[in-house]
Motif scaffolding. Structure first.
Motif, short mmCIF file in Angstrom:
data_model
loop_
_atom_site.label_atom_id
_atom_site.label_comp_id
_atom_site.label_asym_id
_atom_site.label_seq_id
_atom_site.Cartn_x
_atom_site.Cartn_y
_atom_site.Cartn_z
N ARG A 12 1.69 1.76 -3.57
CA ARG A 12 0.51 2.19 -4.32
C ARG A 12 0.21 3.67 -4.06
O ARG A 12 -0.13 4.41 -4.97
CB ARG A 12 -0.72 1.34 -3.94
CG ARG A 12 -0.64 -0.10 -4.38
CD ARG A 12 -0.79 -0.31 -5.86
NE ARG A 12 -2.13 0.08 -6.28
CZ ARG A 12 -2.43 0.49 -7.49
NH1 ARG A 12 -1.52 0.56 -8.41
NH2 ARG A 12 -3.65 0.83 -7.80
N ARG A 13 0.36 4.10 -2.80
CA ARG A 13 0.13 5.52 -2.48
C ARG A 13 1.17 6.42 -3.13
O ARG A 13 0.91 7.60 -3.36
CB ARG A 13 0.11 5.72 -0.97
CG ARG A 13 -1.17 5.20 -0.35
CD ARG A 13 -1.26 5.48 1.14
NE ARG A 13 -2.41 4.82 1.70
CZ ARG A 13 -2.40 3.63 2.30
NH1 ARG A 13 -1.27 2.97 2.43
NH2 ARG A 13 -3.50 3.11 2.77
N PRO B 282 0.81 -1.22 0.00
CA PRO B 282 0.00 0.00 0.00
C PRO B 282 0.85 1.28 0.00
O PRO B 282 0.43 2.28 -0.57
CB PRO B 282 -0.86 -0.11 1.26
CG PRO B 282 -0.30 -1.22 2.06
CD PRO B 282 0.53 -2.06 1.17
N SER B 283 2.02 1.23 0.61
CA SER B 283 2.90 2.41 0.58
C SER B 283 3.35 2.69 -0.85
O SER B 283 3.40 3.84 -1.29
CB SER B 283 4.12 2.20 1.48
OG SER B 283 3.73 2.12 2.83
#
Length: 167
Positions: free
Chosen positions: A56-57, A53-54
């Protein structure tokens, strides 16, 4: 000892993930990955799943790899573009996602005495790509592959800036 107060409104269970998430965030920082880049994550345990998720962000396309089917499914469930279980599938997924160029970066979150993760990372990278080692893996890298592609090899230690500062 590094300690920080848990902010009001954050429960203890959620707060307990902060140190592990900090390890993932430091790996993303060390990768230099940015908007539109393709990043492969090798090892989809807790740190690998929190790395996704890091990335993706940060605007990255993420491809996960782990030999265990349950971890591959967990990665897909958390929004990875693709997650695969074997080396051949990892190579094919990266080739498909990048038009055959290779990943801009590979973050190794695996734990293994084997040199296989670092050599797979080199195979997945494009020329002048970046390999970030977070996990405890063998470092018997295939020098020829790193040399031919002129890859950067970076180590990422736990928790990021301040972790090893005695003050």
């Amino acid at each position: 000892q590094m300690a920080v107060p848990v902010p009001a409104g954050v429960d203890q269970k959620s707060a307990s993930f902060a140190p592990v998430a900090a390890i993932a965030m430091q790996a993303v920082r060390r990768s230099g990955a940015g908007l539109g880049e393709t990043v492969a994550v090798i090892g989809l345990g807790l740190v690998g799943l929190l790395t996704r998720p890091s990335l993706r962000r940060a605007g990255c396309i993420v491809i996960g790899f782990d030999p265990k089917p349950a971890k591959v499914q967990a990665s897909l469930g958390s929004g990875a573009v693709e997650s695969v279980q074997d080396d051949a599938a990892a190579l094919k997924a990266v080739e498909k996602a990048t038009g055959g160029l290779g990943a801009d970066a590979v973050v190794i979150c695996a734990a293994s005495d084997s040199d296989d993760p670092i050599n797979l990372a080199a195979a997945l990278c494009r020329e002048r790509g970046r390999v970030v080692v977070v996990g405890d893996v063998g470092l018997g890298a295939d020098r020829e592959q790193f040399y031919r592609k002129e890859l950067d090899l970076v180590m990422s230690r736990s928790l990021g800036p301040g972790r090893y500062d005695p003050n």
